[in-house]
Write an enzyme that holds these catalytic residues in place. Structure first.
Site, PDB file in Angstrom:
ATOM      1  N   SER A 167       5.750  50.103 -17.653  1.00  0.00           N
ATOM      2  CA  SER A 167       6.055  49.013 -18.571  1.00  0.00           C
ATOM      3  C   SER A 167       7.004  49.479 -19.681  1.00  0.00           C
ATOM      4  CB  SER A 167       4.758  48.432 -19.136  1.00  0.00           C
ATOM      5  OG  SER A 167       5.002  47.248 -19.860  1.00  0.00           O
ATOM      6  N   ASP A 191       7.261  48.543 -13.104  1.00  0.00           N
ATOM      7  CA  ASP A 191       7.399  47.231 -13.738  1.00  0.00           C
ATOM      8  C   ASP A 191       7.858  47.384 -15.189  1.00  0.00           C
ATOM      9  OD1 ASP A 191       7.363  44.513 -13.057  1.00  0.00           O
ATOM     10  OD2 ASP A 191       5.621  44.169 -14.309  1.00  0.00           O
ATOM     11  N   HIS A 268       1.354  42.616 -13.379  1.00  0.00           N
ATOM     12  CA  HIS A 268       2.089  43.646 -14.113  1.00  0.00           C
ATOM     13  C   HIS A 268       1.639  45.044 -13.701  1.00  0.00           C
ATOM     14  CE1 HIS A 268       4.690  45.131 -17.169  1.00  0.00           C
ATOM     15  NE2 HIS A 268       3.761  45.448 -18.046  1.00  0.00           N
TER      16      HIS A 268
END
Length: 460
Positions: A167, A191, A268
């Site tokens: 992330s 991601d 996610h």
């Protein structure tokens, strides 16, 4: 932040030294993340720490410390500069808690390769308001670059570093790469975060120029992940959003710019879990280059010709994701389907249906069955202006182990759809399985509400 200041900061900080904390060694306690909820409230100074795991201390992390006041350089016993180094960087931590997945990722990496695994603990600066955390990410990258500089003094090379960022951590890795002018060996973005980065300049986010090879896995590009390609190769799983087995929360969009629940959203985090699963090598996770997910599902992209020279990229630790083409492709989107649970691998099945002309549109459901595995379904809407329909579907087993194919006319009861005649139905697997071209059934009539079924003879 001026580049001149950054260079000065790095140069003046080469006094960084590394040591296993003495008290920890004496008490045989393992190093762990610094849970900083209380300290953050008290406004103490921003800090990060590093945890080291190797095959010699795989179950008990050692703590790397930075102390410019101590002029005695002591290298930790476990770090081996002749081995590659994996650097794991977590992302946003809403409540200041440690990421529970780190140990699993580190263990998977160590099982696969004999490496140093350095875990960056910046929970202190990654907590609370997301916009404030984003302000910290370059400072984190700067401190990490100091660590890397010092490790090169001990004999490590920039090419030997593989950064893995989750992330927001992916963009931290990208900025470290920027500081080293793209000379790091590899960056894997799991991601990469989208909020506040989707419109950012490439120098301010993960980009293909940040390392010799940059890859990204996208699983939530419509909410918390970034929707644009950011590497040499970008894997878009199931189109990059709405992962199998993940329920979309109706409140997700509320937190796009303040993602309190960013790390518990299934889509996610799927990129991380798929990557971890790929490391055990139980099955290949192969991507296929295509200009869009819709074209991929329409069967227009079933090989890896073009910029990949016929070699499909694969998620995992293969050099350059297995890509042999030179020069490397840049910002190439590749697509693949996955299942709802580990190991997430699916076999890509190309379905071709040739239909006799229809008087009305019709809806059919095709089901593939393999003994002991979940059935997979493909729903199709047949129109009057087409006679050939081509679609891609995923199945947990290879083509030669598909036992049964079923078809059902699923049109609405009040919509008087007549029988549907299929001149042929063929299924094949791509990449093509050796010695297995396709399975075909011809001359099929499907009546409304009646299940048609055909059993295949096992050929594996």
């Amino acid at each position: 932040m001026a580049w001149q200041w950054i260079k000065v900061f790095v140069c003046l900080s080469v006094c960084v030294i590394f040591a296993v904390v003495g008290e920890e060694a004496l008490t045989n306690k393992c190093a762990d993340f610094n849970t900083t909820w209380k300290e953050n409230r008290q406004g103490t100074k921003f800090q990060i720490q590093y945890l080291l795991l190797t095959r010699n201390n795989a179950d008990c992390a050692s703590l790397f410390s930075q102390d410019c006041l101590n002029h005695t350089q002591k290298h930790t016993t476990y770090f081996n500069s002749s081995l590659p180094t994996k650097v794991i960087v977590h992302g946003y931590r809403a409540l200041g808690t440690k990421p529970s997945w780190v140990s699993g990722l580190a263990q998977a990496l160590l099982w696969e390769e004999d490496v140093n695994v350095l875990v960056v603990d910046w929970v202190f600066g990654a907590s609370f308001a997301y916009n404030r955390v984003v302000e910290n990410y370059k400072e984190v990258a700067l401190q990490i670059s100091i660590l890397i500089n010092q490790l090169t003094v001990y004999g490590s090379t920039l090419e030997s570093f593989h950064f893995i960022g989750v992330s927001l951590g992916a963009h931290v890795c990208g900025f470290v790469g920027t500081l080293f002018k793209g000379k790091l060996g590899r960056i894997t973005g799991l991601d990469p975060a989208g909020p506040m980065f989707k419109s950012a300049d490439p120098s301010d986010r993960l980009d293909s120029s940040d390392a010799l090879f940059v890859e990204a896995i996208h699983t939530d590009s419509d909410y918390f992940g970034i929707s644009i390609p950011v590497g040499h190769t970008d894997f878009f799983l199931n189109g990059g959003m709405d992962q199998a087995g993940c329920a979309r929360s109706q409140f997700s969009s509320i937190f796009i710019y303040f993602p309190v629940y960013g790390y518990v959203i299934c889509d996610h985090m799927r990129a991380l879990h798929v990557y971890m699963s790929s490391l055990n090598g139980s099955c290949p996770l192969i991507g296929f280059p295509c200009s869009s997910y819709e074209k991929f599902l329409a069967g227009e992209c079933i090989n890896c010709d073009g910029p990949f020279n016929g070699t499909c990229p694969q998620i995992g630790l293969l050099k350059n994701s297995g890509i042999t083409a030179s020069p490397l492709p840049n910002q190439e989107k590749v697509y693949l389907l996955t299942t709802a649970s580990a190991p997430y691998c699916t076999h890509h099945i190309l379905v071709k249906l040739k239909v006799s002309p229809l008087d009305k549109t019709a809806e059919v459901q095709l089901t593939l069955v393999s003994t002991g595995l979940p059935e997979t379904e493909l729903k199709l809407k047949l129109t009057t202006d087409q006679t050939m329909f081509i679609k891609v579907m995923g199945h947990p087993e290879q083509l030669c182990k598909i036992d049964t194919m079923q078809l059902k006319n699923t049109g609405a009861r009040f919509y008087r759809q007549g029988d549907i005649h299929f001149e042929s139905i063929c299924i094949s697997e791509f990449p093509q399985t050796r010695g297995m071209d396709q399975l075909c059934v011809k001359n099929i009539n499907i009546r409304r509400g009646v299940l048609w079924s055909h059993d295949f003879v096992q050929v594996c």
